[in-house]
Design a protein around this motif. Structure first.
Motif, PDB file in Angstrom:
ATOM      1  N   GLU A   1      -5.164  -3.214  -2.059  1.00 39.20           N
ATOM      2  CA  GLU A   1      -5.671  -4.320  -1.227  1.00 39.20           C
ATOM      3  C   GLU A   1      -6.648  -5.588  -2.076  1.00 39.20           C
ATOM      4  OE1 GLU A   1      -7.063  -2.147   2.024  1.00 39.20           O
ATOM      5  OE2 GLU A   1      -5.146  -1.928   2.894  1.00 39.20           O
ATOM      6  N   GLU A   2      -7.344  -4.749  -2.730  1.00 38.81           N
ATOM      7  CA  GLU A   2      -8.406  -5.603  -3.286  1.00 38.81           C
ATOM      8  C   GLU A   2      -7.988  -6.379  -4.601  1.00 38.81           C
ATOM      9  OE1 GLU A   2     -11.834  -3.476  -3.457  1.00 38.81           O
ATOM     10  OE2 GLU A   2     -12.151  -3.033  -1.337  1.00 38.81           O
TER      11      GLU A   2
ATOM     12  N   GLU B   1      -4.909   8.720  -3.299  1.00 36.59           N
ATOM     13  CA  GLU B   1      -4.037   7.530  -2.636  1.00 36.59           C
ATOM     14  C   GLU B   1      -4.888   6.731  -1.770  1.00 36.59           C
ATOM     15  OE1 GLU B   1      -0.453   8.693  -0.974  1.00 36.59           O
ATOM     16  OE2 GLU B   1      -0.021  10.333  -2.329  1.00 36.59           O
ATOM     17  N   GLU B   2      -6.157   7.256  -1.161  1.00 37.28           N
ATOM     18  CA  GLU B   2      -6.895   6.307  -0.383  1.00 37.28           C
ATOM     19  C   GLU B   2      -7.532   5.059  -1.526  1.00 37.28           C
ATOM     20  OE1 GLU B   2      -9.530   8.386   1.935  1.00 37.28           O
ATOM     21  OE2 GLU B   2     -11.011   6.397   2.233  1.00 37.28           O
ATOM     22  N   ASP B   3      -7.795   5.637  -2.559  1.00 35.13           N
ATOM     23  CA  ASP B   3      -8.719   4.801  -3.627  1.00 35.13           C
ATOM     24  C   ASP B   3      -7.244   3.867  -4.007  1.00 35.13           C
ATOM     25  OD1 ASP B   3     -10.815   6.411  -3.695  1.00 35.13           O
ATOM     26  OD2 ASP B   3      -9.990   7.598  -5.595  1.00 35.13           O
TER      27      ASP B   3
ATOM     28  N   ALA C   1       0.930   3.682  -3.257  1.00 37.01           N
ATOM     29  CA  ALA C   1      -0.461   4.099  -3.656  1.00 37.01           C
ATOM     30  C   ALA C   1      -0.031   5.329  -4.496  1.00 37.01           C
ATOM     31  CB  ALA C   1      -1.087   4.608  -2.283  1.00 37.01           C
TER      32      ALA C   1
ATOM     33  N   ARG D   1      -4.932   2.705  -2.558  1.00 39.68           N
ATOM     34  CA  ARG D   1      -4.543   1.819  -1.486  1.00 39.68           C
ATOM     35  C   ARG D   1      -5.771   0.618  -1.348  1.00 39.68           C
ATOM     36  NH1 ARG D   1      -2.167   6.176   1.355  1.00 39.68           N
ATOM     37  NH2 ARG D   1      -4.207   7.020   2.203  1.00 39.68           N
ATOM     38  N   ARG D   2      -6.882   1.100  -1.465  1.00 35.10           N
ATOM     39  CA  ARG D   2      -7.945   0.044  -1.688  1.00 35.10           C
ATOM     40  C   ARG D   2      -7.894  -0.635  -2.780  1.00 35.10           C
ATOM     41  NH1 ARG D   2     -12.381   2.896  -2.683  1.00 35.10           N
ATOM     42  NH2 ARG D   2     -12.024   4.198  -0.812  1.00 35.10           N
ATOM     43  N   TYR D   3      -7.496  -0.270  -3.997  1.00 26.40           N
ATOM     44  CA  TYR D   3      -7.245  -0.982  -5.249  1.00 26.40           C
ATOM     45  C   TYR D   3      -6.054  -1.942  -5.052  1.00 26.40           C
ATOM     46  CZ  TYR D   3      -5.263  -1.921  -9.591  1.00 26.40           C
ATOM     47  OH  TYR D   3      -4.581  -2.815 -10.914  1.00 26.40           O
TER      48      TYR D   3
ATOM     49  N   VAL E   1      -9.659   5.187  -9.599  1.00 30.59           N
ATOM     50  CA  VAL E   1      -8.830   5.374  -8.643  1.00 30.59           C
ATOM     51  C   VAL E   1      -8.205   6.737  -8.952  1.00 30.59           C
ATOM     52  CG1 VAL E   1      -6.249   4.848  -7.905  1.00 30.59           C
ATOM     53  CG2 VAL E   1      -7.932   2.982  -8.419  1.00 30.59           C
TER      54      VAL E   1
ATOM     55  N   THR F   1       0.933  -1.205   0.153  1.00 29.83           N
ATOM     56  CA  THR F   1      -0.043   0.179  -0.035  1.00 29.83           C
ATOM     57  C   THR F   1       0.748   1.240   0.063  1.00 29.83           C
ATOM     58  OG1 THR F   1      -0.220  -0.394   2.427  1.00 29.83           O
ATOM     59  CG2 THR F   1      -2.086  -1.115   0.975  1.00 29.83           C
TER      60      THR F   1
END
Ligand SMILES: CC(C)(COP(=O)(O)OP(=O)(O)OC[C@H]1O[C@@H](n2cnc3c(N)ncnc32)[C@H](O)[C@@H]1OP(=O)(O)O)[C@@H](O)C(=O)NCCC(=O)NCCS
Length: 177
Positions: free
Chosen positions: A51-52, A43-45, A19, A47-49, A40, A16
């Motif tokens: 991870e998932e 940076e929050e988007d 990002a 990090r989620r991308y 995306v 992450t």
């Protein structure tokens, strides 16, 4: 630390912490046009991308999209790796680079080493690739890797025609030995 090394590049698992780079890469016009809009923007988007997408794939399959860095400088320049999609029977090769690093042979270098890793280290039997019909650079790259056109897949919801490339030429076959 590195999964794959070539003369000029090193490939490692994403974290992450990557990002900011992922936000930049996924919003390049070429990425949006030829791969798609992953939504995306922050940076929050990202990090989620991460991870998932990649991290979930490492956990589920033992492989996924890797980060490609210049070996000496450790500058991130793109992503390259292997994907197992629900929509495709076989594992496929995926890759994307920042525009300033395109056309320097990095795509070929990273992809060739990734196929070698997939067939050799992971013991995969077949690695395919999917590509938009109008993505000339990627099609040329796949042909150089020894993949050949097999068929056109049903168009995406956006109406883009997608071509399926499969192993068929000498380079990828010789990588299995
Ligand atoms: C497709 C992509 C990964 C290619 O990586 P690259 O590092 O630029 O490719 P290389 O420099 O290794 O070149 C590979 C071959 O493609 C050719 N090529 C590169 N850009 C080209 C273009 N715009 N048109 C036609 N051929 C092109 C190269 O000349 C080379 O062939 P050659 O050795 O016969 O000259 C890169 O352009 C990219 O990231 N594009 C945006 C994302 C994308 O489309 N990803 C692929 C999704 S399937």
């Amino acid at each position: 630390m590195f999964l794959i090394e070539t003369a000029r590049l090193a490939l490692r698992r994403m974290t992450t912490d990557d990002a900011a780079f992922i936000v930049r890469l996924l919003n390049q016009p070429s990425f949006l046009r030829f791969i798609g809009d992953k939504g995306v923007r922050t940076e929050e988007d990202a990090r989620r991308y991460i991870e998932e997408g990649p991290l979930a794939s490492y956990g589920r399959h033992g492989f996924g999209l890797f980060l490609v860095e210049l070996r000496e400088a450790r500058t991130p320049i793109g992503i390259c790796g292997l994907l197992k999609r629900d929509t495709l029977e076989d594992v496929d090769l995926g890759l994307a680079f920042l525009p300033e690093f395109e056309g320097k042979g990095f795509g070929f270098e990273a992809a060739e080493a990734t196929l070698g890793y997939g067939y050799g280290t992971l013991g995969l039997e077949k690695i395919v690739a999917i590509v938009s019909k109008d993505n000339a650079a990627s099609i040329r790259l796949l042909e150089k890797l020894g993949l050949r056109f097999e068929k056109t897949l049903p168009p995406t919801p956006e109406g883009t025609e997608i071509l399926l490339y499969v192993p068929g030429g000498l380079p990828s076959q010789s990588m299995r030995h």
